[in-house]
Motif scaffolding. Structure first.
Motif, PDB file in Angstrom:
ATOM      1  N   LYS A  26       0.819  -1.226   0.234  1.00 43.62           N
ATOM      2  CA  LYS A  26       0.073  -0.072   0.028  1.00 43.62           C
ATOM      3  C   LYS A  26       0.930   1.247   0.036  1.00 43.62           C
ATOM      4  O   LYS A  26       0.444   2.233  -0.745  1.00 43.62           O
ATOM      5  N   LEU A  27       1.933   1.287   0.686  1.00 40.94           N
ATOM      6  CA  LEU A  27       2.950   2.259   0.578  1.00 40.94           C
ATOM      7  C   LEU A  27       3.699   2.791  -0.408  1.00 40.94           C
ATOM      8  O   LEU A  27       3.943   3.866  -0.733  1.00 40.94           O
ATOM      9  N   ILE A  28       4.140   1.553  -1.126  1.00 39.41           N
ATOM     10  CA  ILE A  28       5.192   1.790  -2.235  1.00 39.41           C
ATOM     11  C   ILE A  28       4.284   1.503  -3.509  1.00 39.41           C
ATOM     12  O   ILE A  28       4.791   2.311  -4.725  1.00 39.41           O
ATOM     13  N   TYR A  29       3.595   0.570  -3.771  1.00 35.33           N
ATOM     14  CA  TYR A  29       3.098   0.081  -5.210  1.00 35.33           C
ATOM     15  C   TYR A  29       2.024   1.291  -5.533  1.00 35.33           C
ATOM     16  O   TYR A  29       1.005   1.464  -4.890  1.00 35.33           O
ATOM     17  N   ARG A  30       2.372   1.805  -7.061  1.00 32.21           N
ATOM     18  CA  ARG A  30       1.514   2.845  -7.348  1.00 32.21           C
ATOM     19  C   ARG A  30       1.183   2.268  -8.724  1.00 32.21           C
ATOM     20  O   ARG A  30       1.978   2.665  -9.589  1.00 32.21           O
ATOM     21  N   ASP A  31       0.182   1.529  -9.183  1.00 27.34           N
ATOM     22  CA  ASP A  31      -0.321   1.068 -10.439  1.00 27.34           C
ATOM     23  C   ASP A  31      -1.778   1.707 -10.610  1.00 27.34           C
ATOM     24  O   ASP A  31      -2.486   1.471 -10.111  1.00 27.34           O
ATOM     25  N   THR A  32      -1.729   2.724 -11.635  1.00 22.65           N
ATOM     26  CA  THR A  32      -3.094   3.356 -11.965  1.00 22.65           C
ATOM     27  C   THR A  32      -3.925   2.480 -12.399  1.00 22.65           C
ATOM     28  O   THR A  32      -5.271   2.774 -12.510  1.00 22.65           O
ATOM     29  N   SER A  33      -3.638   1.251 -12.832  1.00 23.64           N
ATOM     30  CA  SER A  33      -4.815   0.362 -13.441  1.00 23.64           C
ATOM     31  C   SER A  33      -5.526  -0.250 -12.383  1.00 23.64           C
ATOM     32  O   SER A  33      -6.656  -0.662 -12.442  1.00 23.64           O
ATOM     33  N   LEU A  42     -16.609   0.925 -12.431  1.00 27.39           N
ATOM     34  CA  LEU A  42     -15.613   0.693 -13.436  1.00 27.39           C
ATOM     35  C   LEU A  42     -15.242  -0.744 -13.878  1.00 27.39           C
ATOM     36  O   LEU A  42     -15.112  -1.136 -14.881  1.00 27.39           O
ATOM     37  N   VAL A  43     -15.280  -1.573 -12.855  1.00 29.92           N
ATOM     38  CA  VAL A  43     -15.008  -3.130 -12.640  1.00 29.92           C
ATOM     39  C   VAL A  43     -16.378  -3.707 -13.764  1.00 29.92           C
ATOM     40  O   VAL A  43     -15.831  -4.653 -14.330  1.00 29.92           O
ATOM     41  N   ARG A  44     -17.252  -3.297 -13.456  1.00 34.85           N
ATOM     42  CA  ARG A  44     -18.642  -3.837 -14.018  1.00 34.85           C
ATOM     43  C   ARG A  44     -18.256  -3.592 -15.687  1.00 34.85           C
ATOM     44  O   ARG A  44     -18.593  -4.414 -16.444  1.00 34.85           O
ATOM     45  N   ASP A  45     -17.890  -2.436 -16.139  1.00 32.80           N
ATOM     46  CA  ASP A  45     -17.475  -2.414 -17.239  1.00 32.80           C
ATOM     47  C   ASP A  45     -16.667  -3.189 -18.027  1.00 32.80           C
ATOM     48  O   ASP A  45     -16.584  -3.741 -19.164  1.00 32.80           O
ATOM     49  N   CYS A  46     -15.351  -3.424 -17.303  1.00 34.13           N
ATOM     50  CA  CYS A  46     -14.423  -4.219 -17.518  1.00 34.13           C
ATOM     51  C   CYS A  46     -14.861  -5.836 -17.812  1.00 34.13           C
ATOM     52  O   CYS A  46     -14.479  -6.413 -18.551  1.00 34.13           O
ATOM     53  N   VAL A  47     -15.810  -6.200 -16.582  1.00 41.68           N
ATOM     54  CA  VAL A  47     -16.233  -7.570 -16.742  1.00 41.68           C
ATOM     55  C   VAL A  47     -17.159  -7.755 -18.085  1.00 41.68           C
ATOM     56  O   VAL A  47     -17.188  -8.735 -18.632  1.00 41.68           O
ATOM     57  N   SER A  48     -17.989  -6.551 -18.252  1.00 45.77           N
ATOM     58  CA  SER A  48     -19.138  -6.816 -19.205  1.00 45.77           C
ATOM     59  C   SER A  48     -18.346  -6.693 -20.721  1.00 45.77           C
ATOM     60  O   SER A  48     -18.695  -7.616 -21.602  1.00 45.77           O
ATOM     61  N   SER A  49     -17.091  -5.847 -20.692  1.00 41.81           N
ATOM     62  CA  SER A  49     -16.456  -6.110 -21.979  1.00 41.81           C
ATOM     63  C   SER A  49     -15.777  -7.558 -22.324  1.00 41.81           C
ATOM     64  O   SER A  49     -15.387  -7.928 -23.297  1.00 41.81           O
ATOM     65  N   LYS A  50     -15.199  -8.200 -21.142  1.00 39.30           N
ATOM     66  CA  LYS A  50     -14.419  -9.185 -21.124  1.00 39.30           C
ATOM     67  C   LYS A  50     -15.260 -10.466 -21.325  1.00 39.30           C
ATOM     68  O   LYS A  50     -14.871 -11.360 -22.321  1.00 39.30           O
TER      69      LYS A  50
END
Length: 109
Positions: A26-33, A42-50
């Motif tokens: 949580k302190l170090i890792y910074r992944d915008t995805s 947003l995850v609903r859109d991802c699941v729907s498209s996949k």
């Protein structure tokens, strides 16, 4: 929060436990995805498209404030879920006895 939960500070140098490793993450890792993964909308859109919409529970709408929620068109039973966190679910088993004033307080705080 770690101190309150575990009664000690996390060892950030020689982390051994899974929870200590999570703190480092949580302190170090910074992944915008990750933003797409933790936001329910947003995850609903991802699941729907996949894999398609058939695997998703129907959504009545996504609203920014309590005042914008059209409760009159909702079914007799529904669940309100916040997209920004976990454990913010409000279950309505009967719209006629549901405590809307307390719901407004919880949603808009």
């Amino acid at each position: 929060m770690f101190l309150k939960t575990f009664g000690r500070s996390p060892n950030l140098i020689d982390h051994q436990s899974f929870n200590e490793k999570l703190q480092i993450y949580k302190l170090i890792y910074r992944d915008t995805s990750l933003v797409k993964i933790v936001d329910k909308s947003l995850v609903r859109d991802c699941v729907s498209s996949k894999i398609g919409d058939e695997f998703l529970v129907p959504t009545l709408g996504i609203y920014r404030s309590f005042e914008s929620i059209p409760f009159d068109i909702f079914p007799e039973q529904f669940i309100l879920k916040a997209t920004h966190g976990s454990g913010w679910n409000l279950l309505c088993l009967d719209k006629h006895t549901f405590d809307f004033s307390n719901t407004e307080f919880l949603i808009d705080k």
